[in-house]
Design an enzyme around this catalytic site. Structure first.
Site, short mmCIF file in Angstrom:
data_model
loop_
_atom_site.label_atom_id
_atom_site.label_comp_id
_atom_site.label_asym_id
_atom_site.label_seq_id
_atom_site.Cartn_x
_atom_site.Cartn_y
_atom_site.Cartn_z
N HIS A 63 35.54 -10.67 21.52
CA HIS A 63 34.68 -11.85 21.36
C HIS A 63 34.36 -12.11 19.89
O HIS A 63 34.33 -13.25 19.44
CB HIS A 63 33.38 -11.69 22.14
CG HIS A 63 33.43 -12.29 23.50
ND1 HIS A 63 33.68 -13.62 23.72
CD2 HIS A 63 33.24 -11.74 24.73
CE1 HIS A 63 33.66 -13.86 25.03
NE2 HIS A 63 33.40 -12.74 25.66
N ASN A 68 27.41 -20.78 16.91
CA ASN A 68 27.41 -19.90 15.74
C ASN A 68 25.99 -19.73 15.20
O ASN A 68 25.01 -20.16 15.82
CB ASN A 68 28.36 -20.45 14.66
CG ASN A 68 27.93 -21.84 14.17
OD1 ASN A 68 26.79 -22.27 14.36
ND2 ASN A 68 28.85 -22.54 13.53
N TYR A 121 25.53 -27.59 25.06
CA TYR A 121 26.31 -27.46 23.82
C TYR A 121 27.48 -26.51 24.07
O TYR A 121 27.28 -25.37 24.52
CB TYR A 121 25.46 -26.94 22.66
CG TYR A 121 26.30 -26.87 21.39
CD1 TYR A 121 26.56 -28.03 20.67
CD2 TYR A 121 26.89 -25.69 20.97
CE1 TYR A 121 27.38 -28.01 19.55
CE2 TYR A 121 27.71 -25.65 19.85
CZ TYR A 121 27.95 -26.82 19.15
OH TYR A 121 28.77 -26.80 18.05
N SER A 171 27.77 -10.60 21.84
CA SER A 171 28.15 -10.14 23.17
C SER A 171 28.25 -8.62 23.21
O SER A 171 28.53 -7.98 22.20
CB SER A 171 29.49 -10.76 23.56
OG SER A 171 29.72 -10.61 24.93
N HIS A 196 -17.50 -26.33 34.37
CA HIS A 196 -16.73 -25.86 35.53
C HIS A 196 -17.67 -25.66 36.72
O HIS A 196 -17.37 -26.07 37.84
CB HIS A 196 -16.03 -24.53 35.21
CG HIS A 196 -14.78 -24.67 34.40
ND1 HIS A 196 -14.77 -25.14 33.12
CD2 HIS A 196 -13.48 -24.38 34.72
CE1 HIS A 196 -13.52 -25.14 32.66
NE2 HIS A 196 -12.72 -24.69 33.62
N GLU A 253 23.98 -6.51 28.03
CA GLU A 253 24.28 -7.84 28.58
C GLU A 253 25.15 -7.68 29.83
O GLU A 253 24.87 -8.24 30.88
CB GLU A 253 25.00 -8.67 27.52
CG GLU A 253 25.44 -10.04 28.00
CD GLU A 253 26.36 -10.73 27.00
OE1 GLU A 253 26.52 -11.96 27.12
OE2 GLU A 253 26.93 -10.06 26.11
N HIS A 254 26.23 -6.94 29.69
CA HIS A 254 27.12 -6.63 30.82
C HIS A 254 27.09 -5.12 31.06
O HIS A 254 27.25 -4.34 30.11
CB HIS A 254 28.57 -7.02 30.52
CG HIS A 254 28.76 -8.45 30.12
ND1 HIS A 254 28.74 -8.87 28.80
CD2 HIS A 254 28.99 -9.56 30.87
CE1 HIS A 254 28.94 -10.17 28.76
NE2 HIS A 254 29.10 -10.62 30.00
N GLN A 271 23.76 -30.12 13.89
CA GLN A 271 23.47 -31.56 14.03
C GLN A 271 23.50 -32.00 15.49
O GLN A 271 22.77 -32.92 15.88
CB GLN A 271 24.44 -32.40 13.19
CG GLN A 271 25.91 -32.27 13.53
CD GLN A 271 26.61 -31.15 12.75
OE1 GLN A 271 25.98 -30.19 12.33
NE2 GLN A 271 27.91 -31.30 12.56
N GLU A 322 -18.39 -16.73 33.13
CA GLU A 322 -17.61 -17.07 31.94
C GLU A 322 -18.33 -18.08 31.05
O GLU A 322 -17.76 -18.54 30.06
CB GLU A 322 -16.22 -17.60 32.35
CG GLU A 322 -15.33 -16.52 32.95
CD GLU A 322 -13.86 -16.92 33.01
OE1 GLU A 322 -13.56 -18.13 32.94
OE2 GLU A 322 -13.01 -16.01 33.12
#
Length: 434
Positions: free
Chosen positions: A262, A211, A130, A237, A419, A326-327, A188, A414
């Site tokens: 940004h 967004n 996207y 950001s 098993h 982030e940075h 959408q 167990e």
């Protein structure tokens, strides 16, 4: 608190320090959550018809063909300058080089005689990218997503973007091997990729920013059994710069502003042991702001940003690790010496000549990064996000016989009788063969 207010970290109480590292609040309002849920259900039920209605409603565009034709992509390519095409080619080459180096060697070991264990890698079969629209098309994100998808060997790579799609996005998609591009934006588009429509194929995993509606749509489809996986949680950001007295104030200011522009919810932080550096950076920020077309956006972001003076560089690193940016930009003498001390950051930029913009576009690292504190547990996007790992084991008769009693003991402890029986039956079969 304005950005030119210099804060002495060690004069603050523990609670004040905690508040200084708080990020701007993000949460989807109830109305966004409800609206997105309705969009998802509508697209799932009505497919292409719903997509066209939403394009008319939200994008004010009448979409006849949802899929962009090869002729349209070729025409878009013709309209772009050779200079931009060449710049994209350089960026893709570097991104390819770095992400190809991330290929994992196969693991094939004998954990004990006759017990062979392997780890093999397979691509995610189908991915959807996207890419937001708007006045500043994020074609660089196409390069960052489609290139590793190609290297990973994803069989189907498709892209959605709001109409009309910018020429740069169409060319970047073609350059990086995206198979199909669709004139669909917003929540959408996420619904179409998650559920599939008559035109848009359903994919296994969805990548890309957006967004609040897109972010909420990704969250919702990732939690639905009939939905799709997503790349990572999204947030505003952010950048944190560690600078000593030898840093260049104009460089530091430009890096802070490159994030502030940004969006109004972006956050930038300067940590420095030099009070004079903080003052000079604040002055440089004001000078550079006056020249920026997006100055108002950057100024809003600066309202939630910080200039912090620390005791020393070690304390800068400690605070940075607590925040987990982030940075992270380190503009200090011998910046590389601090790397081993960094525990949480999306991407790190060392020295005067490594602006964050390099990673955003062309150094080769990926610019899709965890934000909003997710660096504590999440990694920057890479080849592994377009792949999945699978384990294989094979036991010979001898290997099984040697391990059987261990498995039986553990299964019995167990209380998982079936098993245990799966082993005991085979043990008895081997005894009968003997």
């Amino acid at each position: 608190m304005s950005f030119n207010t210099i804060i002495d970290w060690n004069s603050c109480t523990a609670e004040q320090q905690r508040q200084l590292l708080m990020r701007p609040a993000i949460s989807a309002s109830e109305s966004i959550t409800r609206t997105v849920n309705d969009i998802l259900d509508n697209v799932k039920a009505r497919g292409d018809e719903a997509l066209r209605e939403y394009s008319a409603k939200f994008d004010k565009t009448t979409v006849t063909a949802l899929k962009v034709s090869a002729e349209e992509i070729a025409a878009a390519s013709e309209r772009l300058s050779d200079e931009l095409k060449q710049a994209m080619a350089v960026a893709v080459k570097n991104i390819e080089t770095f992400h190809t180096a991330q290929k994992l060697p196969p693991v094939d070991v004998e954990t004990q005689p006759g017990v062979r264990c392997q780890q093999v890698t397979r691509p995610v079969a189908s991915v959807g990218l996207y890419i937001p629209g708007g006045s500043a098309p994020l074609f660089s994100t196409v390069l960052m997503l489609a290139t590793p998808a190609s290297i990973a060997g994803c069989k189907k790579v498709v892209l959605c973007s709001p109409p009309p799609i910018a020429d740069e996005i169409l060319y970047a998609a073609q350059l990086c091997g995206v198979q199909d591009v669709f004139n669909v934006g917003g929540a959408q588009a996420i619904a179409a990729l998650a559920f599939g429509t008559e035109s848009v194929p359903k994919v296994d995993k969805i990548f890309g920013p957006g967004n609040a509606f897109v972010t909420e749509a990704k969250r919702q489809v990732s939690q639905r059994l009939d939905g799709a996986a997503i790349d990572m949680p999204a947030g505003p950001s952010e950048v944190l710069v560690i600078a000593d007295s030898g840093a260049t104030p104009d460089f530091v200011a430009s890096d802070l502003l490159s994030q502030a522009e940004h969006g109004p919810d972006s956050q930038v932080i300067l940590l420095t042991p030099a009070a004079d550096m903080a003052r000079r950076v604040a002055e440089a920020v004001e000078r550079q702001l006056a020249e920026l077309p997006r100055a108002e956006t950057a100024r809003q972001a600066l309202n939630a940003s910080r200039l912090i003076v620390t005791k020393d560089l070690a304390q800068c690193v400690e605070i940075s690790n607590q925040y987990g940016p982030e940075h992270l930009i380190i503009q200090t003498r011998n910046a590389r010496e601090l790397v081993d001390s960094i525990t949480s950051a999306g991407s790190v930029f060392l020295g005067d000549w490594s602006p964050e913009s390099a990673g955003d576009y062309a150094s080769g690292t990926n610019h899709v990064l965890p934000t909003y504190g997710y660096t504590a547990t999440c990694s920057s996007l890479g080849l592994a996000d377009f792949q999945k790992r699978m384990t294989v084991q094979e036991l010979s008769k001898e290997g099984f016989s040697a391990l059987a009693s261990t498995i039986e003991t553990l299964a019995a402890a167990e209380r998982l009788t079936a098993h245990k029986n799966a082993v005991t039956l085979r043990v008895n079969a081997l005894k009968e063969q003997a």
